[in-house]
Motif scaffolding. Structure first.
Motif, PDB file in Angstrom:
ATOM      1  N   GLY A  17     -33.918 199.169  59.862  1.00 24.52           N
ATOM      2  CA  GLY A  17     -34.759 199.480  61.011  1.00 24.52           C
ATOM      3  C   GLY A  17     -35.674 198.311  61.294  1.00 24.52           C
ATOM      4  N   GLU A 122     -27.616 206.064  72.360  1.00 21.80           N
ATOM      5  CA  GLU A 122     -27.826 207.282  73.147  1.00 21.80           C
ATOM      6  C   GLU A 122     -27.566 207.081  74.633  1.00 21.80           C
ATOM      7  OE1 GLU A 122     -31.653 208.855  72.284  1.00 21.80           O
ATOM      8  OE2 GLU A 122     -31.195 209.248  70.171  1.00 21.80           O
ATOM      9  N   ARG A 154     -27.520 203.127  59.510  1.00 21.78           N
ATOM     10  CA  ARG A 154     -28.632 203.973  59.090  1.00 21.78           C
ATOM     11  C   ARG A 154     -29.881 203.627  59.901  1.00 21.78           C
ATOM     12  NH1 ARG A 154     -29.592 207.405  55.133  1.00 21.78           N
ATOM     13  NH2 ARG A 154     -27.723 206.826  53.961  1.00 21.78           N
ATOM     14  N   PRO A 156     -33.909 204.910  61.228  1.00 13.33           N
ATOM     15  CA  PRO A 156     -35.035 205.547  60.534  1.00 13.33           C
ATOM     16  C   PRO A 156     -34.904 207.062  60.411  1.00 13.33           C
ATOM     17  CG  PRO A 156     -35.836 203.848  62.011  1.00 13.33           C
ATOM     18  CD  PRO A 156     -34.366 203.983  62.280  1.00 13.33           C
ATOM     19  N   ASP A 157     -34.195 207.700  61.379  1.00 17.66           N
ATOM     20  CA  ASP A 157     -34.058 209.154  61.336  1.00 17.66           C
ATOM     21  C   ASP A 157     -32.751 209.616  60.703  1.00 17.66           C
ATOM     22  OD1 ASP A 157     -32.358 208.282  63.301  1.00 17.66           O
ATOM     23  OD2 ASP A 157     -32.923 209.816  64.768  1.00 17.66           O
ATOM     24  N   GLY A 158     -31.967 208.672  60.137  1.00 17.28           N
ATOM     25  CA  GLY A 158     -30.713 209.035  59.491  1.00 17.28           C
ATOM     26  C   GLY A 158     -29.531 208.273  60.063  1.00 17.28           C
ATOM     27  N   ARG A 160     -26.388 207.132  62.285  1.00 13.99           N
ATOM     28  CA  ARG A 160     -26.060 207.202  63.709  1.00 13.99           C
ATOM     29  C   ARG A 160     -24.704 206.558  63.960  1.00 13.99           C
ATOM     30  NH1 ARG A 160     -31.411 205.559  67.325  1.00 13.99           N
ATOM     31  NH2 ARG A 160     -32.869 207.063  66.382  1.00 13.99           N
TER      32      ARG A 160
END
Length: 262
Positions: A17, A122, A154, A156-158, A160
Motif C-alpha cells: 500500500g 473499481e 494485497r 490495505p483492506d485485503g 483485490r
C-alpha cells in the motif's frame, strides 16, 4: 550457480500500500554499494514510472525511471512498431502518459487498432468491459495487449482482483489471444536481462507472488526468491512451485547473498 544481477518486484517487497516494508531501503543501499546491476519489475499499471519513483522516494528509497520496467512502458515500445490507427486504453488516467504520441481511441468509435487492458480496479463495470469486448470482436481484429497477468494483490483492506481476471474474461468471450507485456510472460523477464546486459541465467528475481514472480522468472531461465511479505500465504509453498529460497523479507537478502558466496 552465482547470480550476477537482481530483479525486484515492488508492491509486497519494498512496500505494501503506502507503507514501506522495513529493511527495504537498507537492502537497496547494499545492492548499490556492492555494484550489483538491478532493475525493478513491477506489474503496476495504475501509475506511470515517475509516479512509482516519487512513491519510493517518499519512503526513503531512491531510484529513477531507467531502473524501472513496467508493462505500460514495455507495451508502448512494442506497439510503436506494430500499430497503425487508434489505441483503446483501458488503463488508469495517470498511466496514459506512457502512451504519449499514439492516436487514442475515443468513446463512440467502432474500431481500434489495439486494445490495451490494465488494472482499472473499481473503475471496471459491465459497460466498460463490454466496450472492450465489442472492440475485440470488430473486423479487422485489433491487437489485444495485457499489461501483465497478475491475478490479485494485497490492498490495505485485503486482497483485490488485478488485471488477469478481466483479460481472461475478454479472451474467453472474444476468442482473441492477448499479447502479455508484463509478469509472468517470459519475454518480459528476458527484456529485463537484456536491459542489464546479462543472460537470464545470471538473474535472481525477488518477489512475493509465487506464480507471477517465482514461476514466471524460473520459466524464463532465472532463479527466484519468495519473500513472506505482501501477498505471500503459507499455501503458496504447496502449489508445486519451488522457489530457490524463501526469505522473511527483502531485508534478509544481503545475508542470503553472502551465504551463497560461501
Amino acid at each position: 550457480m552465482r547470480s550476477k544481477a537482481l530483479l525486484f518486484d515492488l508492491d509486497g517487497v519494498f512496500y505494501q500500500g503506502e507503507t514501506a516494508i522495513p529493511g527495504g531501503e537498507a537492502t537497496l543501499r547494499w545492492v548499490s554499494e556492492q555494484g550489483i546491476p538491478h532493475l525493478f519489475l513491477s506489474n503496476t499499471s495504475s501509475r506511470p514510472r515517475q509516479g512509482l519513483v516519487d512513491k519510493l522516494a517518499a519512503m526513503g528509497i531512491h531510484t529513477d525511471v531507467e531502473h524501472l520496467l513496467t508493462p505500460p512502458a514495455a507495451a508502448s515500445r512494442w506497439l510503436r512498431t506494430r500499430v497503425r490507427g487508434s489505441v483503446a486504453l483501458f488503463v488508469p488516467e495517470a498511466t496514459r502518459c506512457e502512451f504519449a504520441g499514439f492516436a487514442v481511441w475515443q468513446e463512440g468509435e467502432e474500431q481500434a487498432a489495439a486494445v490495451v487492458i490494465g488494472d482499472l480496479g473499481e473503475a471496471w463495470d459491465f459497460r466498460r468491459l463490454n466496450t472492450a469486448f465489442r472492440l475485440l470482436m470488430a473486423e479487422p481484429t485489433p491487437l489485444f495487449v495485457a499489461l501483465g497477468m497478475t491475478r490479485y494483490w494485497r490492498a490495505p483492506d485485503g486482497l483485490r482482483l488485478d488485471v488477469a481476471p478481466f483479460v481472461v474474461a475478454l479472451q474467453h468471450a472474444s476468442g482473441v489471444e492477448p499479447v502479455v507485456l508484463g509478469k509472468p510472460a517470459a519475454p518480459f523477464f528476458a527484456t529485463a536481462a537484456e536491459r542489464l546486459g546479462v543472460q537470464p541465467a545470471d538473474c535472481l528475481m525477488v518477489g512475493d507472488d509465487i506464480r507471477g514472480d517465482v514461476q514466471g522468472a524460473q520459466r524464463a531461465g532465472m532463479r527466484a526468491l519468495l519473500v513472506r511479505t505482501g501477498k505471500f500465504r503459507p499455501a503458496d509453498l504447496e502449489q508445486g512451485i519451488t522457489p530457490d529460497g524463501v526469505l522473511d523479507s527483502v531485508a534478509d537478502l544481503p545475508a542470503w547473498w553472502r551465504a551463497e558466496a560461501g
